[in-house]
Design a protein around this motif. Sequence first.
Motif, PDB file in Angstrom:
ATOM      1  N   ILE A  14       1.315  -0.817  -0.472  1.00  0.00           N
ATOM      2  CA  ILE A  14      -0.129   0.045   0.020  1.00  0.00           C
ATOM      3  C   ILE A  14       0.473   1.073   0.547  1.00  0.00           C
ATOM      4  O   ILE A  14       2.066   1.013   0.185  1.00  0.00           O
ATOM      5  N   THR A  15       0.641   2.186  -0.279  1.00  0.00           N
ATOM      6  CA  THR A  15       0.690   3.668  -0.629  1.00  0.00           C
ATOM      7  C   THR A  15       0.743   4.438   0.617  1.00  0.00           C
ATOM      8  O   THR A  15      -0.221   4.327   1.402  1.00  0.00           O
ATOM      9  N   GLN A  16       1.718   5.155   1.413  1.00  0.00           N
ATOM     10  CA  GLN A  16       1.344   6.181   2.422  1.00  0.00           C
ATOM     11  C   GLN A  16       0.241   6.838   1.546  1.00  0.00           C
ATOM     12  O   GLN A  16      -1.352   7.388   2.259  1.00  0.00           O
ATOM     13  N   GLU A  17       0.327   7.385   0.215  1.00  0.00           N
ATOM     14  CA  GLU A  17      -1.085   8.405  -0.314  1.00  0.00           C
ATOM     15  C   GLU A  17      -2.573   7.669   0.245  1.00  0.00           C
ATOM     16  O   GLU A  17      -3.216   8.164   0.999  1.00  0.00           O
ATOM     17  N   LYS A  18      -2.976   5.886  -0.544  1.00  0.00           N
ATOM     18  CA  LYS A  18      -3.528   5.855   0.623  1.00  0.00           C
ATOM     19  C   LYS A  18      -4.070   5.094   1.506  1.00  0.00           C
ATOM     20  O   LYS A  18      -5.063   5.309   1.932  1.00  0.00           O
ATOM     21  N   LEU A  19      -2.943   4.620   2.628  1.00  0.00           N
ATOM     22  CA  LEU A  19      -3.118   5.394   4.120  1.00  0.00           C
ATOM     23  C   LEU A  19      -3.711   5.921   4.001  1.00  0.00           C
ATOM     24  O   LEU A  19      -4.514   6.422   5.420  1.00  0.00           O
ATOM     25  N   SER A  20      -3.151   7.314   3.668  1.00  0.00           N
ATOM     26  CA  SER A  20      -3.575   8.562   3.898  1.00  0.00           C
ATOM     27  C   SER A  20      -5.126   8.848   3.856  1.00  0.00           C
ATOM     28  O   SER A  20      -6.034   9.463   4.956  1.00  0.00           O
ATOM     29  N   LEU A  21      -5.728   8.627   2.717  1.00  0.00           N
ATOM     30  CA  LEU A  21      -6.697   8.642   2.584  1.00  0.00           C
ATOM     31  C   LEU A  21      -8.323   7.388   2.966  1.00  0.00           C
ATOM     32  O   LEU A  21      -9.248   8.051   3.566  1.00  0.00           O
ATOM     33  N   LEU A  22      -7.469   6.383   3.835  1.00  0.00           N
ATOM     34  CA  LEU A  22      -7.999   5.537   4.078  1.00  0.00           C
ATOM     35  C   LEU A  22      -8.088   6.392   5.729  1.00  0.00           C
ATOM     36  O   LEU A  22      -9.758   5.467   6.521  1.00  0.00           O
ATOM     37  N   THR A  23      -7.059   6.535   6.137  1.00  0.00           N
ATOM     38  CA  THR A  23      -7.883   6.835   8.082  1.00  0.00           C
ATOM     39  C   THR A  23      -8.140   8.145   7.488  1.00  0.00           C
ATOM     40  O   THR A  23      -8.321   8.412   9.311  1.00  0.00           O
ATOM     41  N   GLY A  24      -7.324   9.566   6.693  1.00  0.00           N
ATOM     42  CA  GLY A  24      -7.627  10.426   7.246  1.00  0.00           C
ATOM     43  C   GLY A  24      -7.009  11.518   7.949  1.00  0.00           C
ATOM     44  O   GLY A  24      -7.149  12.290   8.159  1.00  0.00           O
ATOM     45  N   LEU A  25      -6.138  10.780   8.149  1.00  0.00           N
ATOM     46  CA  LEU A  25      -4.616  11.296   8.374  1.00  0.00           C
ATOM     47  C   LEU A  25      -3.930  11.715   7.643  1.00  0.00           C
ATOM     48  O   LEU A  25      -3.624  11.668   6.390  1.00  0.00           O
ATOM     49  N   ASP A  26      -3.240  13.034   7.387  1.00  0.00           N
ATOM     50  CA  ASP A  26      -2.610  13.222   6.781  1.00  0.00           C
ATOM     51  C   ASP A  26      -0.587  12.207   6.337  1.00  0.00           C
ATOM     52  O   ASP A  26      -0.537  11.996   6.556  1.00  0.00           O
ATOM     53  N   GLU A  27      -0.219  12.400   4.989  1.00  0.00           N
ATOM     54  CA  GLU A  27       0.835  11.785   4.894  1.00  0.00           C
ATOM     55  C   GLU A  27       2.240  12.229   6.069  1.00  0.00           C
ATOM     56  O   GLU A  27       2.665  11.336   5.888  1.00  0.00           O
ATOM     57  N   ARG A  28       2.382  13.172   6.960  1.00  0.00           N
ATOM     58  CA  ARG A  28       2.710  13.585   7.222  1.00  0.00           C
ATOM     59  C   ARG A  28       3.002  12.322   8.415  1.00  0.00           C
ATOM     60  O   ARG A  28       3.970  11.879   9.057  1.00  0.00           O
ATOM     61  N   ALA A  29       1.490  12.472   9.186  1.00  0.00           N
ATOM     62  CA  ALA A  29       1.515  11.723  10.047  1.00  0.00           C
ATOM     63  C   ALA A  29       1.543  10.103   9.721  1.00  0.00           C
ATOM     64  O   ALA A  29       1.603   9.020  11.460  1.00  0.00           O
ATOM     65  N   ILE A  30       1.270   9.837   8.951  1.00  0.00           N
ATOM     66  CA  ILE A  30       1.303   8.751   8.108  1.00  0.00           C
ATOM     67  C   ILE A  30       3.112   7.959   7.704  1.00  0.00           C
ATOM     68  O   ILE A  30       3.929   6.667   9.033  1.00  0.00           O
ATOM     69  N   ARG A  31       4.145   9.075   8.082  1.00  0.00           N
ATOM     70  CA  ARG A  31       5.181   8.889   7.803  1.00  0.00           C
ATOM     71  C   ARG A  31       6.173   8.519   9.063  1.00  0.00           C
ATOM     72  O   ARG A  31       6.126   7.640   9.502  1.00  0.00           O
ATOM     73  N   ARG A  32       5.473   9.689   9.949  1.00  0.00           N
ATOM     74  CA  ARG A  32       5.994   9.320  11.167  1.00  0.00           C
ATOM     75  C   ARG A  32       5.648   7.889  12.027  1.00  0.00           C
ATOM     76  O   ARG A  32       6.401   7.246  12.718  1.00  0.00           O
ATOM     77  N   SER A  33       4.209   7.347  11.894  1.00  0.00           N
ATOM     78  CA  SER A  33       3.940   6.207  12.341  1.00  0.00           C
ATOM     79  C   SER A  33       4.857   5.036  12.008  1.00  0.00           C
ATOM     80  O   SER A  33       4.867   4.183  12.300  1.00  0.00           O
ATOM     81  N   ILE A  34       4.718   5.087  10.485  1.00  0.00           N
ATOM     82  CA  ILE A  34       5.295   4.114   9.773  1.00  0.00           C
ATOM     83  C   ILE A  34       6.909   3.986  10.707  1.00  0.00           C
ATOM     84  O   ILE A  34       7.786   3.317  11.344  1.00  0.00           O
ATOM     85  N   LYS A  35       7.456   5.046  10.821  1.00  0.00           N
ATOM     86  CA  LYS A  35       9.183   5.292  11.199  1.00  0.00           C
ATOM     87  C   LYS A  35       9.228   4.612  13.044  1.00  0.00           C
ATOM     88  O   LYS A  35       9.910   3.848  13.106  1.00  0.00           O
ATOM     89  N   ARG A  36       7.818   5.543  13.739  1.00  0.00           N
ATOM     90  CA  ARG A  36       7.989   4.763  14.877  1.00  0.00           C
ATOM     91  C   ARG A  36       7.428   2.851  14.783  1.00  0.00           C
ATOM     92  O   ARG A  36       7.893   2.124  15.636  1.00  0.00           O
ATOM     93  N   LEU A  37       7.087   2.541  13.814  1.00  0.00           N
ATOM     94  CA  LEU A  37       7.085   1.206  14.206  1.00  0.00           C
ATOM     95  C   LEU A  37       7.833  -0.111  13.262  1.00  0.00           C
ATOM     96  O   LEU A  37       8.211  -1.051  14.269  1.00  0.00           O
ATOM     97  N   LYS A  38       8.596   0.160  12.501  1.00  0.00           N
ATOM     98  CA  LYS A  38      10.175   0.552  12.195  1.00  0.00           C
ATOM     99  C   LYS A  38      11.121   0.762  13.026  1.00  0.00           C
ATOM    100  O   LYS A  38      11.393  -0.665  13.700  1.00  0.00           O
ATOM    101  N   ASP A  39      10.850   1.144  14.168  1.00  0.00           N
ATOM    102  CA  ASP A  39      12.094   1.757  14.983  1.00  0.00           C
ATOM    103  C   ASP A  39      11.633   1.003  16.885  1.00  0.00           C
ATOM    104  O   ASP A  39      12.605   0.737  17.941  1.00  0.00           O
ATOM    105  N   ALA A  40      10.455   0.150  16.627  1.00  0.00           N
ATOM    106  CA  ALA A  40      10.011  -0.374  17.582  1.00  0.00           C
ATOM    107  C   ALA A  40       9.968  -2.078  17.436  1.00  0.00           C
ATOM    108  O   ALA A  40      10.173  -2.462  17.593  1.00  0.00           O
ATOM    109  N   GLY A  41      10.354  -2.389  15.990  1.00  0.00           N
ATOM    110  CA  GLY A  41      10.546  -3.632  15.411  1.00  0.00           C
ATOM    111  C   GLY A  41       8.972  -3.944  14.962  1.00  0.00           C
ATOM    112  O   GLY A  41       9.628  -5.342  14.333  1.00  0.00           O
ATOM    113  N   TYR A  42       8.403  -3.971  14.834  1.00  0.00           N
ATOM    114  CA  TYR A  42       7.023  -4.234  14.413  1.00  0.00           C
ATOM    115  C   TYR A  42       6.826  -4.582  12.707  1.00  0.00           C
ATOM    116  O   TYR A  42       5.369  -4.630  12.087  1.00  0.00           O
ATOM    117  N   LEU A  43       7.834  -3.065  11.558  1.00  0.00           N
ATOM    118  CA  LEU A  43       7.674  -3.397  10.488  1.00  0.00           C
ATOM    119  C   LEU A  43       9.153  -3.327   9.734  1.00  0.00           C
ATOM    120  O   LEU A  43      10.333  -2.217  10.083  1.00  0.00           O
TER     121      LEU A  43
END
Length: 107
Positions: A14-43
């Motif tokens: 999935i693209t970050q743009e599509k995640l933004s559309l599905l969740t209603g969050l802006d793409e910046r928030a999506i990128r921050r969430s992905i970074k946190r999941l990566k840092d925690a070892g979940y992604l």
Amino acid sequence: MKCCSNHKTNISHITQEKLSLLTGLDERAIRRSIKRLKDAGYLTVQTTIKEDADKGFIRRNTYYIKPASENYFFLNNDFFKKCYPAKIAGFLLLLKAICLNNTDTVQ
């Protein structure tokens, strides 16, 4: 992201743009969430770059979601579209939550 992934392989394209559309969050928030999941070892994220004659270079992310080994269950999103009274819906979720891991995948 998990709802748009292959549940057997835990891979999502999935693209970050599509995640933004599905969740209603802006793409910046999506990128921050992905970074946190990566840092925690979940992604884990693998980026590939393809050259397109019309669009130039296209970056594409593949997300590898760490599979849960305990304390999880699958729930089809249609559950939330049904008109169960709140107490019944809560009871059904609780009942599903106490099942053994991945033994109840009823939709």
